[in-house]
Design an enzyme around this catalytic site. Structure first.
Site, PDB file in Angstrom:
ATOM      1  N   ASP A 244       1.697  19.184  45.814  1.00 57.96           N
ATOM      2  CA  ASP A 244       1.396  20.615  45.864  1.00 57.96           C
ATOM      3  C   ASP A 244       0.327  20.991  44.859  1.00 57.96           C
ATOM      4  O   ASP A 244      -0.279  22.070  44.966  1.00 57.96           O
ATOM      5  CB  ASP A 244       2.678  21.407  45.605  1.00 57.96           C
ATOM      6  CG  ASP A 244       3.690  21.147  46.703  1.00 57.96           C
ATOM      7  OD1 ASP A 244       4.377  20.108  46.650  1.00 57.96           O
ATOM      8  OD2 ASP A 244       3.759  21.958  47.640  1.00 57.96           O
ATOM      9  N   ASN A 254       5.017  17.698  42.884  1.00 59.95           N
ATOM     10  CA  ASN A 254       5.533  17.569  44.236  1.00 59.95           C
ATOM     11  C   ASN A 254       6.994  17.983  44.230  1.00 59.95           C
ATOM     12  O   ASN A 254       7.552  18.344  43.194  1.00 59.95           O
ATOM     13  CB  ASN A 254       5.360  16.134  44.747  1.00 59.95           C
ATOM     14  CG  ASN A 254       5.495  16.036  46.261  1.00 59.95           C
ATOM     15  OD1 ASN A 254       4.897  16.814  47.003  1.00 59.95           O
ATOM     16  ND2 ASN A 254       6.305  15.105  46.726  1.00 59.95           N
TER      17      ASN A 254
HETATM   18  C1  LIG Z   1       1.360  18.460  52.033  1.00 57.99           C
HETATM   19  S1  LIG Z   1       2.145  19.576  51.002  1.00 57.99           S
HETATM   20  C2  LIG Z   1       3.774  19.056  51.204  1.00 57.99           C
HETATM   21  C3  LIG Z   1       4.597  19.386  50.022  1.00 57.99           C
HETATM   22  O1  LIG Z   1       5.072  20.742  50.071  1.00 57.99           O
HETATM   23  C4  LIG Z   1       6.482  20.708  49.948  1.00 57.99           C
HETATM   24  O2  LIG Z   1       6.978  21.786  49.233  1.00 57.99           O
HETATM   25  P1  LIG Z   1       7.639  23.041  50.046  1.00 57.99           P
HETATM   26  O3  LIG Z   1       8.378  22.482  51.221  1.00 57.99           O
HETATM   27  O4  LIG Z   1       8.542  23.690  49.005  1.00 57.99           O
HETATM   28  O5  LIG Z   1       6.479  23.930  50.437  1.00 57.99           O
HETATM   29  C5  LIG Z   1       6.741  19.401  49.235  1.00 57.99           C
HETATM   30  O6  LIG Z   1       6.455  19.466  47.859  1.00 57.99           O
HETATM   31  C6  LIG Z   1       5.803  18.507  49.967  1.00 57.99           C
HETATM   32  O7  LIG Z   1       5.531  17.273  49.391  1.00 57.99           O
END
Ligand SMILES: CSC[C@H]1O[C@H](OP(=O)(O)O)[C@H](O)[C@@H]1O
Length: 368
Positions: A244, A254
């Protein structure tokens, strides 16, 4: 990617041109539901409530959210308010702030009358750019998977562990960490994915498993704490995750739990790769552990679990005793020293400032 054989993206302009269409990810995997976002507030809520999620998709949604705002009022004040409202939705994914800055740089110099159409066009361009970045990143990651398969003597399965969801649902299309996996599967490599369930929102068990199943990629859902055991027993050939926000020095933010997976990988000599589209690089930061803001979400996401009962009914139950506090940290930071390599749209590099600047020389010497 395809849903029931139909190609689609995670976000699109509705046919009437008056709203943005999304897949409501809070309904997956039990129901595939799309929704319309017609206002700034609806776009902001979709990000905050994780109807759309994943750093690149959050950025794309924010860009369209600016258009939805300026459609009503394209003044400087309205643009500033849109950036403030959207920028406050989620703190960790830098793509959100990168996309809002892209929109500001484009729109501020324009006459008010030109801003709505320019915003709509730029949001669409950012979506197309994301798709191209992820497809290119997939090609570079595929070479790593092929090399790992060769090192293994082309025996058995290529065992990849991933955490959370960094698939096409986290982006406009293709995904980041899953992009190489889709390409490897389609190229005939016998890739198998260990899918961390990823408590508390279960992006792995609910979203990654759904995605891989739609594409026919063999996978096994595991509890978050199983990965270290599998690595100890030689059942993981490599880890491949998304991010992220990654600093200029290669520290990787992440989903919570990534750091622990990286520690287990280091301890067991398992390569740990991070798929990193360039809009996710925060060139202004050096020390990720101390500088990257970590989102803390409502504790009920941890205490309350939603799932399908034996009856088929989807319900939410509280799994903690009344009165118990729940701390819900949504991300952690993996120091660069635990990262084997970063996979970007321009190629693979070590998790170092020199590595990143070798692939992005235009950033050399710029602080942000
Ligand atoms: C390619 S970004 C994916 C990344 O986003 C997720 O977080 P969230 O589901 O809370 O938006 C997670 O950290 C993933 O690795």
């Amino acid at each position: 990617m395809k849903v029931q054989g139909r190609p689609m993206r995670t976000i699109w302009l509705e046919p009437d041109g008056q709203a943005v269409g999304i897949i409501d990810q809070t309904r997956l995997p039990h129901a595939f539901v799309t929704a319309r976002l017609g206002t700034l507030e609806e776009a902001a809520h979709a990000i905050r409530a994780m109807r759309v999620r994943g750093a690149p998709l959050i950025g794309a949604t924010a860009a369209y959210g600016v258009w939805l705002a300026l459609r009503e009022d394209a003044s400087d004040a309205a643009l500033a308010r849109a950036r403030e409202v959207l920028g406050a939705t989620r703190p960790t994914a830098v793509n959100l702030h990168w996309a809002l800055e892209q929109m500001r740089q484009l729109l501020e110099p324009l006459p008010v009358s030109e801003r709505p159409s320019a915003a709509k066009q730029r949001a669409a361009e950012l979506c197309d750019e994301d798709v191209a970045i992820n497809r290119a990143m997939g090609g570079h990651g595929l070479k790593l998977l092929e090399a790992a398969w060769e090192r293994k003597g082309r025996q058995g399965r290529l065992e990849v562990l991933t955490h959370c969801n960094a698939g096409w649902l986290a982006t406009v299309d293709w995904g980041t960490a899953l992009s190489p996996i889709y390409l490897a599967h389609d190229a005939g490599l016998p890739v198998h994915v260990w899918v961390d369930e990823t408590r508390p929102r279960n992006q792995g068990a609910g979203l990654t498993a759904w995605e891989l199943g739609q594409h026919g990629v063999p996978h096994t859902v595991i509890a978050d704490n199983v990965g270290g055991h599998l690595m100890q027993h030689g059942q993981v050939d490599l880890c491949l995750v998304g991010t992220d926000r990654t600093t200029a020095h290669g520290d990787v933010a992440n989903k919570i739990g990534t750091y622990l997976k990286a520690l287990a990988a280091k301890d067991n000599g398992v390569p740990f790769y991070v798929a990193l589209p360039s809009p996710t690089i925060d060139w202004s930061l050096r020390d990720g552990v101390r500088e990257i803001p970590i989102e803390q979400r409502d504790g009920t996401e941890l205490s309350d679990v939603t799932g399908r009962l034996a009856s088929g009914e989807v319900a939410t139950v509280r799994v903690t005793p009344e009165g118990s506090a729940s701390a819900n940290y949504a991300f952690d930071v993996t120091p660069a020293r635990l990262v084997t390599a970063l996979i970007t749209e321009r190629g693979v590099c070590p998790a170092t400032e020199e590595g990143l600047r070798s692939l992005f020389p235009e950033r050399a010497g710029r602080a942000s």
